[in-house]
Design a protein around this motif. Structure first.
Motif, PDB file in Angstrom:
ATOM      1  N   ILE A   1       4.582   9.907  -9.236  1.00  0.00           N
ATOM      2  CA  ILE A   1       3.989  10.644 -10.363  1.00  0.00           C
ATOM      3  C   ILE A   1       2.691  11.323  -9.921  1.00  0.00           C
ATOM      4  CG2 ILE A   1       2.919  10.394 -12.645  1.00  0.00           C
ATOM      5  CD1 ILE A   1       4.951   8.063 -13.124  1.00  0.00           C
ATOM      6  N   LEU A   2       1.858  10.588  -9.169  1.00  0.00           N
ATOM      7  CA  LEU A   2       0.590  11.165  -8.739  1.00  0.00           C
ATOM      8  C   LEU A   2       0.822  12.293  -7.732  1.00  0.00           C
ATOM      9  CD1 LEU A   2      -1.714   8.013  -8.423  1.00  0.00           C
ATOM     10  CD2 LEU A   2      -1.577   9.660 -10.289  1.00  0.00           C
ATOM     11  N   ALA A   3       1.855  12.161  -6.921  1.00  0.00           N
ATOM     12  CA  ALA A   3       2.136  13.198  -5.935  1.00  0.00           C
ATOM     13  C   ALA A   3       2.706  14.436  -6.625  1.00  0.00           C
ATOM     14  CB  ALA A   3       3.107  12.672  -4.886  1.00  0.00           C
ATOM     15  N   ASP A   4       3.484  14.190  -7.666  1.00  0.00           N
ATOM     16  CA  ASP A   4       4.087  15.323  -8.376  1.00  0.00           C
ATOM     17  C   ASP A   4       4.292  14.910  -9.835  1.00  0.00           C
ATOM     18  OD1 ASP A   4       7.145  17.314  -7.963  1.00  0.00           O
ATOM     19  OD2 ASP A   4       5.472  17.393  -9.398  1.00  0.00           O
ATOM     20  N   PRO A   5       3.321  15.201 -10.715  1.00  0.00           N
ATOM     21  CA  PRO A   5       3.399  14.748 -12.113  1.00  0.00           C
ATOM     22  C   PRO A   5       4.704  15.175 -12.780  1.00  0.00           C
ATOM     23  CG  PRO A   5       1.230  15.606 -11.647  1.00  0.00           C
ATOM     24  CD  PRO A   5       2.055  15.911 -10.435  1.00  0.00           C
ATOM     25  N   GLY A   6       5.310  16.209 -12.271  1.00  0.00           N
ATOM     26  CA  GLY A   6       6.587  16.625 -12.840  1.00  0.00           C
ATOM     27  C   GLY A   6       7.676  15.579 -12.674  1.00  0.00           C
ATOM     28  N   MET A   7       7.497  14.648 -11.753  1.00  0.00           N
ATOM     29  CA  MET A   7       8.496  13.606 -11.518  1.00  0.00           C
ATOM     30  C   MET A   7       8.682  12.704 -12.738  1.00  0.00           C
ATOM     31  SD  MET A   7       9.926  14.011  -8.654  1.00  0.00           S
ATOM     32  CE  MET A   7      10.739  12.462  -8.270  1.00  0.00           C
ATOM     33  N   VAL A   8       7.698  12.747 -13.628  1.00  0.00           N
ATOM     34  CA  VAL A   8       7.813  11.955 -14.856  1.00  0.00           C
ATOM     35  C   VAL A   8       9.105  12.302 -15.591  1.00  0.00           C
ATOM     36  CG1 VAL A   8       6.797  11.584 -17.139  1.00  0.00           C
ATOM     37  CG2 VAL A   8       5.327  11.676 -15.117  1.00  0.00           C
ATOM     38  N   LEU A   9       9.481  13.591 -15.480  1.00  0.00           N
ATOM     39  CA  LEU A   9      10.693  14.029 -16.176  1.00  0.00           C
ATOM     40  C   LEU A   9      11.924  13.270 -15.699  1.00  0.00           C
ATOM     41  CD1 LEU A   9      10.061  17.890 -16.198  1.00  0.00           C
ATOM     42  CD2 LEU A   9       9.841  16.288 -18.087  1.00  0.00           C
ATOM     43  N   THR A  10      11.874  12.735 -14.471  1.00  0.00           N
ATOM     44  CA  THR A  10      13.028  11.990 -13.965  1.00  0.00           C
ATOM     45  C   THR A  10      13.000  10.539 -14.417  1.00  0.00           C
ATOM     46  OG1 THR A  10      11.954  11.237 -11.942  1.00  0.00           O
ATOM     47  CG2 THR A  10      12.941  13.441 -11.902  1.00  0.00           C
ATOM     48  N   MET A  11      11.889  10.137 -15.020  1.00  0.00           N
ATOM     49  CA  MET A  11      11.732   8.698 -15.295  1.00  0.00           C
ATOM     50  C   MET A  11      11.820   8.358 -16.776  1.00  0.00           C
ATOM     51  SD  MET A  11       8.601   7.821 -12.711  1.00  0.00           S
ATOM     52  CE  MET A  11       8.608   8.394 -11.019  1.00  0.00           C
ATOM     53  N   VAL A  12      11.600   9.308 -17.637  1.00  0.00           N
ATOM     54  CA  VAL A  12      11.567   8.978 -19.061  1.00  0.00           C
ATOM     55  C   VAL A  12      12.856   9.430 -19.754  1.00  0.00           C
ATOM     56  CG1 VAL A  12       9.068   9.005 -19.206  1.00  0.00           C
ATOM     57  CG2 VAL A  12      10.348  11.124 -19.579  1.00  0.00           C
TER      58      VAL A  12
ATOM     59  N   PHE B   1       0.837  -1.208   0.000  1.00  0.00           N
ATOM     60  CA  PHE B   1       0.000   0.000   0.000  1.00  0.00           C
ATOM     61  C   PHE B   1       0.870   1.255   0.000  1.00  0.00           C
ATOM     62  CE2 PHE B   1      -4.032  -1.959   0.600  1.00  0.00           C
ATOM     63  CZ  PHE B   1      -3.820  -3.079   1.361  1.00  0.00           C
ATOM     64  N   LEU B   2       0.304   2.304  -0.552  1.00  0.00           N
ATOM     65  CA  LEU B   2       0.975   3.596  -0.479  1.00  0.00           C
ATOM     66  C   LEU B   2      -0.099   4.674  -0.477  1.00  0.00           C
ATOM     67  CD1 LEU B   2       3.647   5.242  -0.583  1.00  0.00           C
ATOM     68  CD2 LEU B   2       3.388   5.271  -3.069  1.00  0.00           C
ATOM     69  N   THR B   3      -0.050   5.538   0.494  1.00  0.00           N
ATOM     70  CA  THR B   3      -0.992   6.660   0.537  1.00  0.00           C
ATOM     71  C   THR B   3      -0.245   7.925   0.110  1.00  0.00           C
ATOM     72  OG1 THR B   3      -2.204   5.578   2.311  1.00  0.00           O
ATOM     73  CG2 THR B   3      -2.586   7.941   2.014  1.00  0.00           C
ATOM     74  N   VAL B   4      -0.792   8.609  -0.877  1.00  0.00           N
ATOM     75  CA  VAL B   4      -0.073   9.779  -1.409  1.00  0.00           C
ATOM     76  C   VAL B   4      -0.969  11.020  -1.407  1.00  0.00           C
ATOM     77  CG1 VAL B   4       1.479   8.417  -2.857  1.00  0.00           C
ATOM     78  CG2 VAL B   4      -0.698   9.214  -3.805  1.00  0.00           C
ATOM     79  N   ASP B   5      -0.323  12.133  -1.338  1.00  0.00           N
ATOM     80  CA  ASP B   5      -0.982  13.433  -1.468  1.00  0.00           C
ATOM     81  C   ASP B   5      -1.073  13.711  -2.969  1.00  0.00           C
ATOM     82  OD1 ASP B   5      -0.177  16.818  -0.264  1.00  0.00           O
ATOM     83  OD2 ASP B   5      -1.653  16.057  -1.713  1.00  0.00           O
ATOM     84  N   ALA B   6      -2.279  13.547  -3.536  1.00  0.00           N
ATOM     85  CA  ALA B   6      -2.451  13.656  -4.985  1.00  0.00           C
ATOM     86  C   ALA B   6      -2.983  15.027  -5.374  1.00  0.00           C
ATOM     87  CB  ALA B   6      -3.376  12.548  -5.478  1.00  0.00           C
ATOM     88  N   THR B   7      -2.804  16.004  -4.528  1.00  0.00           N
ATOM     89  CA  THR B   7      -3.343  17.340  -4.806  1.00  0.00           C
ATOM     90  C   THR B   7      -2.807  17.878  -6.130  1.00  0.00           C
ATOM     91  OG1 THR B   7      -3.364  17.682  -2.423  1.00  0.00           O
ATOM     92  CG2 THR B   7      -3.712  19.631  -3.816  1.00  0.00           C
ATOM     93  N   ALA B   8      -1.517  17.644  -6.387  1.00  0.00           N
ATOM     94  CA  ALA B   8      -0.919  18.150  -7.625  1.00  0.00           C
ATOM     95  C   ALA B   8      -1.563  17.501  -8.842  1.00  0.00           C
ATOM     96  CB  ALA B   8       0.591  17.896  -7.615  1.00  0.00           C
ATOM     97  N   SER B   9      -1.899  16.218  -8.732  1.00  0.00           N
ATOM     98  CA  SER B   9      -2.559  15.525  -9.839  1.00  0.00           C
ATOM     99  C   SER B   9      -3.954  16.086 -10.070  1.00  0.00           C
ATOM    100  CB  SER B   9      -2.659  14.025  -9.538  1.00  0.00           C
ATOM    101  OG  SER B   9      -1.419  13.409  -9.739  1.00  0.00           O
ATOM    102  N   MET B  10      -4.650  16.363  -8.967  1.00  0.00           N
ATOM    103  CA  MET B  10      -5.996  16.907  -9.111  1.00  0.00           C
ATOM    104  C   MET B  10      -5.934  18.292  -9.760  1.00  0.00           C
ATOM    105  SD  MET B  10      -7.435  14.285  -8.051  1.00  0.00           S
ATOM    106  CE  MET B  10      -9.187  14.691  -8.071  1.00  0.00           C
ATOM    107  N   ASP B  11      -4.891  19.056  -9.391  1.00  0.00           N
ATOM    108  CA  ASP B  11      -4.709  20.360 -10.024  1.00  0.00           C
ATOM    109  C   ASP B  11      -4.437  20.182 -11.518  1.00  0.00           C
ATOM    110  OD1 ASP B  11      -5.042  21.427  -7.550  1.00  0.00           O
ATOM    111  OD2 ASP B  11      -2.922  21.880  -7.186  1.00  0.00           O
ATOM    112  N   LEU B  12      -3.601  19.187 -11.843  1.00  0.00           N
ATOM    113  CA  LEU B  12      -3.284  18.933 -13.247  1.00  0.00           C
ATOM    114  C   LEU B  12      -4.543  18.588 -14.033  1.00  0.00           C
ATOM    115  CD1 LEU B  12      -1.230  18.489 -15.557  1.00  0.00           C
ATOM    116  CD2 LEU B  12      -1.001  16.127 -14.751  1.00  0.00           C
ATOM    117  N   LEU B  13      -5.383  17.729 -13.427  1.00  0.00           N
ATOM    118  CA  LEU B  13      -6.631  17.354 -14.104  1.00  0.00           C
ATOM    119  C   LEU B  13      -7.494  18.590 -14.371  1.00  0.00           C
ATOM    120  CD1 LEU B  13      -7.561  14.028 -12.226  1.00  0.00           C
ATOM    121  CD2 LEU B  13      -6.845  14.264 -14.615  1.00  0.00           C
ATOM    122  N   GLU B  14      -7.523  19.507 -13.404  1.00  0.00           N
ATOM    123  CA  GLU B  14      -8.292  20.747 -13.586  1.00  0.00           C
ATOM    124  C   GLU B  14      -7.775  21.514 -14.795  1.00  0.00           C
ATOM    125  OE1 GLU B  14     -11.359  20.385 -11.263  1.00  0.00           O
ATOM    126  OE2 GLU B  14     -10.988  22.224 -12.436  1.00  0.00           O
ATOM    127  N   LYS B  15      -6.430  21.606 -14.901  1.00  0.00           N
ATOM    128  CA  LYS B  15      -5.826  22.331 -16.010  1.00  0.00           C
ATOM    129  C   LYS B  15      -6.181  21.663 -17.338  1.00  0.00           C
ATOM    130  CE  LYS B  15      -1.727  23.848 -13.631  1.00  0.00           C
ATOM    131  NZ  LYS B  15      -0.314  23.498 -13.465  1.00  0.00           N
TER     132      LYS B  15
END
Lengths: 476, 375
Positions: A465-476, A275-289
Motif C-alpha cells: 500500500i505504501l509503495a503504491d496506494p492504488g494497491m488498496v483497490l486489490t485488497m478491499v 523487516f521490509l524496505t519499500v519505495d514510498a515515493t508514491a505515498s509521499m506524492d499522495l500526501l502532497e496531494k
C-alpha cells in the motif's frame, strides 16, 4: 575451642536444597559424634542428620520449616581441641562454585525413577585445593585387614583443606555469551573484563587470551589521578554543569511502569521481527496531494497516517496479528476490531494510548484522531481508558531520525509496527537507479500466536500500500 | 537334596521350601545333610560369625552417617543382609574369585578390604575401588546384573586353565529380570562353567516388590537353564554358610554352575538417596525385624553360654574401632589429581588416550595460567 560449621550436604545425588523438619537438639546441648541432630526433608526423602562432630551446639541456623540450600550452614558447633578454623564440615559437596560459572538449577531425580535430562551449562568445576600440606591424619593408614587388625580410633581427620568460599557470582547471560574458552573466560573474569565488550579475533569471532589481554592493557591501571597542577577538564559539555560524577534517580512513575511492561512483554511472549524496505515515493506524492485537498485542511498528514490506515486494511486480510493470547484461560481471543496504539514520547516517558475502533475510521478521521491522541499525550492528559484495551500498536521511530527498529510488544498485544524515517536514497526504479523516498518497516510479532508467514504477509500488504496506494483497490 | 521348613510368605505365590538351621528365635534346627558342612564351627567360630555381622553392620551405619554428613555422595546400605553376606563370604576360599554388585560390603569385609577402598568410589575419589587381584574380588558393579556375565566368563577361563577354583557372583532379586543374568546362566550351563550364582533376594528392587517380577520363587528359574538351585534363609548365617560351602565344593569339583537364592530383607533404603517409607508397608519392616540375622545368632549364643559380658564388650570394641577406622580413612582421603582420570583405563599404553590426556593437561594448564600463579 573452635567453631565448626556443618553445612547442608547433597543428601541424595543431585539435590539442591532441603527443608528443616525439626531439631532434636537445642543450642547449648552437648552432642556426640553421629548423634541425630534433627530431620530434614529433601525432594526424595525425610532423613535424619547425624552430627559430624562431638561438641556443643552453638547455633541452629534455621527454624523448622526453613528451606536450606545445599552448602549453607545448618548447625554451628563448638568443638574442643581442634585447630582454629571454621571451614564447613561438609565442605566437599558444599564447595561453592568457582566464581563465574553458575550451576544450572537441577531437578531432583530419584534413582531408578529416571533422570531429568541435564541441560544448560557445563558443570561447575570444583575449586582446586592444596594437596601439598596433606592432613596430619594421613598417617592413619587403613589396616590391611580390618577383621584382623582393628584400627585404634584415630583423631578425627580434618577434611582436606578447602579453598575459602568464593563469593557468589552474578549470573551471566547464558544465552548469548560471547564465544570463548573456559580458561579465557576465567582470565577475563579475573581481570574484570566484560567479554561481551571484547572483539574476538579468533575463528568465528572466538575471543582469545590475547584479545582479552589486549583489551585490558590500556585500562589496566584504573584512571590515574590527575597530575598535580593539571586542571580537571570536563570530558564533555553535558557534564559541565554536573556537580557530581553520578547521581541516583529513584525508579518510579512511568519509567517504572514502562520497565515493568517491557520486562513482562519480553519474558512472556517469544518475539520475532520481520523487516521490509519499500519505495514510498508514491505515498509521499499522495500526501502532497491530500495536503492540497481542502477536505484535509488543518490536519497533519504524515507517513504515519498512511501507515496506520494501511495497517488497519492489512489486518483485515491477516487478522491473527490483532488477536490476543490469553494464558489465564488458555484461549486465543479473536478481536474483530482494531484499537490502534501509538507509542508516544512525552515528558513523562513512553505511553501507548490507543485509538478505539480505528478500523472504522476513514483516512481523514484517522488523521484527526492521531493528531488528537498525540497532542493529548504530549500534554500529559492521556486518560487511563486511552491507555488500555489496545489490540495492536505502531511506533513511529522515523520521527526520531532512525531507519528501523525491533520494537518490543506492548504487553498483551500480538504485533507492533515500527515505521522508519523516509529518506531519499538511490533505489532501483524502472530498471535504473534513481533517488527515491525509501522507508523501512519493522514488524515484531508474538510467535506464540502468529507465524512468520502471517506476519510477513501482513507486512507485505502494508508495504504494498505504501509503495503504491492504488494497491488498496486489490485488497478491499 | 533335602530341604527343611518353608520360607516366609513374601508374596501370595511364593512360599517355597528353604534351608533353615537357626530359627528366628535362635533355636538350632538339626539338618543332617547341611550339618555335615558345619562340623568345624565350634563356639569360637560361632562367636566370630557374630562379631563379623556386628562389625559389618556398624561399618554400614557409619558409612550411612558419613553420607548424611556430606563425606560420601552416596551409600548403598546392607542393613538386614549381614547373614547372607557373612555366611556366604566366609565360605569362600582365598583363591575363589568374587564378582559383586554394589551392596556387598560384608563380602568385601570377608575378603580383607581396606576401609578407604570401601568408600573411595562413593566419595567420588576414584572411578574404581580395590585391587581385584589382591582381594580376588572384582570392583563393585553398578550396572544391575552385568557382573554375572563377567563371572561366567572368568569361570569359563578358569575351567580352560584347569584351575580348581570357584567363581561366585552376587546380585539381587531385581537382577533376575535382567538379560545379562539370563544370558550368563545360558552360557554357564552350556559350558558347565564353575560359577556360583548367589542371589540375595532382599524383596525389593528399589521400589519394585519381588512378587511383581517373580511369579514363582526365584530359585525355581535356574533349573530351566539346566542349573541346580537351592533356596536358603538368608537371615540365617549358619544356613548361608553351609549351603554356600556345599555349593562351592560342587562347583570347584566339576559339577558345573549352581544357584543359591538367599531370602533376606533390605531393612534400609535402596541407597541413601531413597526413601522406602514412600512405597513400603511399615508392618513389613516390623515383621522382618523379628527375623533379624544378628539377634537370632545372639539368642543362640546365649543359649549355648557363649554370650558373656566379656565377649559382648570385645565385639563392641571391635565395632567401635571399625567405625573410627572407616571414618578416619574416609575423611583422610586426599583428592585425586585431575589426570588420574586417565589411569587404568587400559592395561597397556594407549596412544589415543595418551593424546586425550595431553590435551586435557593443556586445558587444565590454561586455568593455571588464568589463575596467575595462584597455585
Amino acid at each position: 575451642m573452635a567453631i565448626k560449621v556443618f553445612t547442608l550436604p547433597d543428601l541424595g545425588e543431585g539435590l539442591t536444597e532441603s527443608d528443616i523438619v525439626g531439631w532434636r537438639v537445642a543450642e547449648g546441648d552437648s552432642v556426640a559424634l553421629n548423634q541425630v541432630l534433627g530431620e530434614v526433608e529433601t525432594a526424595k526423602a525425610v532423613v535424619e542428620l547425624p552430627s559430624p562432630f562431638a561438641g556443643v551446639v552453638r547455633k541452629l541456623h534455621g527454624a523448622p520449616g526453613t528451606t536450606v540450600r545445599v552448602g549453607e550452614p545448618i548447625v554451628s558447633f563448638e568443638v574442643a581441641g581442634e585447630a582454629a578454623g571454621d571451614e564447613p564440615a561438609a565442605g566437599r559437596p558444599a564447595a561453592p562454585p568457582a566464581a563465574g560459572y553458575v550451576r544450572p538449577e537441577r531437578e531432583a531425580n530419584l534413582v531408578g525413577y529416571g533422570a531429568a535430562a541435564e541441560t544448560g551449562e557445563r558443570p561447575v568445576r570444583r575449586r582446586r585445593t592444596f594437596d601439598g600440606g596433606g592432613p596430619a591424619a594421613g598417617s592413619a593408614e587403613p589396616a590391611a585387614s580390618p577383621a584382623a587388625q582393628p584400627v585404634p580410633p584415630a583423631p578425627q581427620a580434618p577434611p582436606a583443606a578447602q579453598a575459602p568460599p568464593a563469593p557468589p557470582a552474578p549470573a551471566p547471560d547464558l544465552g548469548t555469551r560471547p564465544r570463548s574458552t573456559p580458561p579465557v573466560r576465567k582470565l577475563a573474569r579475573d581481570l574484570g573484563v566484560d567479554l561481551a565488550q571484547v572483539p574476538g579475533s579468533g575463528s568465528n569471532g572466538l575471543v582469545t587470551r590475547a584479545d582479552v589481554e589486549g583489551y585490558t592493557a590500556p585500562r589496566a591501571p584504573s584512571a590515574p589521578p590527575a597530575p598535580a597542577g593539571a586542571e580537571a577538564v570536563p570530558a564533555g559539555r553535558w557534564l559541565a554543569g554536573a556537580a557530581e560524577r553520578e547521581a541516583r534517580i529513584p525508579i518510579q512513575g512511568v519509567r517504572k511502569a514502562t520497565a515493568a511492561a517491557m520486562v513482562a512483554s519480553a519474558f512472556t511472549a517469544p518475539q520475532a521481527t520481520v523487516f521490509l524496505t519499500v519505495d514510498a515515493t508514491a505515498s509521499m506524492d499522495l500526501l502532497e496531494k491530500l495536503r492540497a485537498d481542502h477536505a484535509f485542511a488543518g490536519l497533519r498528514l504524515t507517513p504515519l497516517v498512511l501507515a496506520a490506515k494501511a495497517l488497519c486494511l492489512a489486518l483485515e486480510r491477516n487478522p491473527a496479528l490483532n488477536w490476543r493470547w490469553d494464558t489465564e484461560h488458555g484461549q486465543i481471543v479473536q478481536q474483530n476490531y482494531v484499537n490502534l496504539g501509538i507509542a508516544t514520547a512525552s515528558e513523562r516517558g513512553l505511553t501507548v494510548p490507543n485509538i478505539k475502533d480505528a478500523h472504522t475510521l476513514d483516512l481523514r478521521s484517522l488523521a484527526a484522531a492521531l493528531a488528537d491522541l498525540v497532542e493529548t499525550a504530549r500534554a500529559a492528559r492521556t486518560t487511563p481508558q486511552q491507555l488500555t484495551g489496545g489490540t495492536i500498536s505502531i511506533t513511529n521511530v522515523g520521527v526520531l531520525g532512525v531507519d528501523a527498529g525491533t520494537p518490543i510488544l506492548n504487553p498483551g498485544e500480538a504485533a507492533i509496527l515500527a515505521i522508519g524515517a523516509v529518506r531519499r536514497l538511490p533505489w532501483e526504479y524502472r530498471g535504473t537507479v534513481a533517488l527515491r523516498q525509501v522507508l523501512t518497516l519493522g514488524l515484531t510479532f508474538d510467535h506464540r500466536l502468529v507465524d512468520g508467514a502471517q506476519a510477513s504477509a501482513c507486512l507485505a500488504d502494508v508495504g504494498a500500500i505504501l509503495a503504491d496506494p492504488g494497491m488498496v483497490l486489490t485488497m478491499v | 537334596m533335602s530341604l527343611a521348613g518353608a520360607g516366609p510368605a513374601t508374596g501370595e505365590k511364593i512360599s517355597e521350601p528353604w534351608v533353615q538351621l537357626l530359627t528366628p528365635a535362635g533355636v538350632r534346627v538339626p539338618e543332617p545333610h547341611y550339618d555335615s558342612w558345619l562340623e568345624d564351627i565350634d563356639g569360637g567360630r560361632l562367636q566370630g560369625l557374630y562379631r563379623d555381622m556386628v562389625v559389618v553392620r556398624r561399618i554400614d551405619v557409619e558409612a550411612t552417617a558419613l553420607q548424611r554428613q556430606g563425606e560420601l555422595a552416596l551409600w548403598p546400605p546392607l542393613l538386614g543382609q549381614e547373614a547372607a553376606q557373612i555366611g556366604s563370604g566366609r565360605a569362600l576360599a582365598p583363591d575363589d574369585f568374587v564378582f559383586p554388585s554394589y551392596r556387598e560390603t560384608g563380602v568385601a569385609y570377608c575378603r580383607g578390604v581396606e576401609y578407604a577402598d570401601l568408600v573411595k568410589v562413593w566419595r567420588g575419589n576414584a572411578p574404581s575401588s580395590w585391587d581385584p587381584y589382591r582381594l580376588n574380588m572384582a570392583p563393585m558393579q553398578i550396572i544391575i546384573g552385568a557382573q554375572a556375565l563377567h563371572a561366567t566368563g572368568y569361570a569359563m577361563a578358569t575351567k580352560f586353565d584347569g584351575a580348581e577354583t570357584a567363581t561366585m557372583t552376587y546380585f539381587g532379586d531385581g537382577a533376575t529380570s535382567q538379560g545379562d543374568l539370563n544370558e550368563a546362566m545360558v552360557f554357564a550351563a552350556s559350558f558347565q562353567a564353575p560359577v556360583l550364582f548367589f542371589c540375595q533376594n532382599n524383596q525389593w528392587a528399589i521400589s519394585e516388590p519381588v512378587r511383581v517380577q517373580a511369579q514363582r520363587a526365584i530359585a525355581d528359574r535356574p533349573p530351566g537353564f539346566g542349573i541346580p538351585s537351592v533356596r536358603v534363609d538368608g537371615n540365617d548365617v549358619l544356613a548361608c554358610l553351609a549351603v554356600t560351602r556345599e555349593a562351592l565344593d560342587r562347583v570347584r569339583t566339576g559339577a558345573g554352575p549352581y544357584f543359591i537364592e538367599a531370602v533376606t530383607y533390605r531393612m534400609g533404603p535402596h541407597t541413601t538417596a531413597d526413601d522406602p517409607t514412600r512405597y513400603r508397608d511399615p508392618n513389613e519392616l516390623e515383621d522382618w525385624r523379628t527375623r533379624d540375622p544378628i539377634d537370632r545368632l545372639a539368642a543362640y549364643l546365649k543359649s549355648e553360654g557363649l554370650f558373656d559380658d566379656g565377649f559382648q564388650a570385645q565385639v563392641r570394641t571391635a565395632a567401635d574401632d571399625a567405625a573410627a577406622g572407616l571414618r578416619a580413612a574416609c575423611t583422610g582421603l586426599s583428592d585425586p589429581s585431575d589426570l588420574e582420570l586417565f589411569d587404568n583405563v587400559y592395561s597397556t599404553p594407549h596412544a589415543v588416550l595418551e593424546r586425550q590426556k595431553q590435551h586435557y593437561a593443556r586445558y587444565l594448564a590454561g586455568f593455571e595460567a588464568a589463575e596467575g600463579g595462584q597455585r
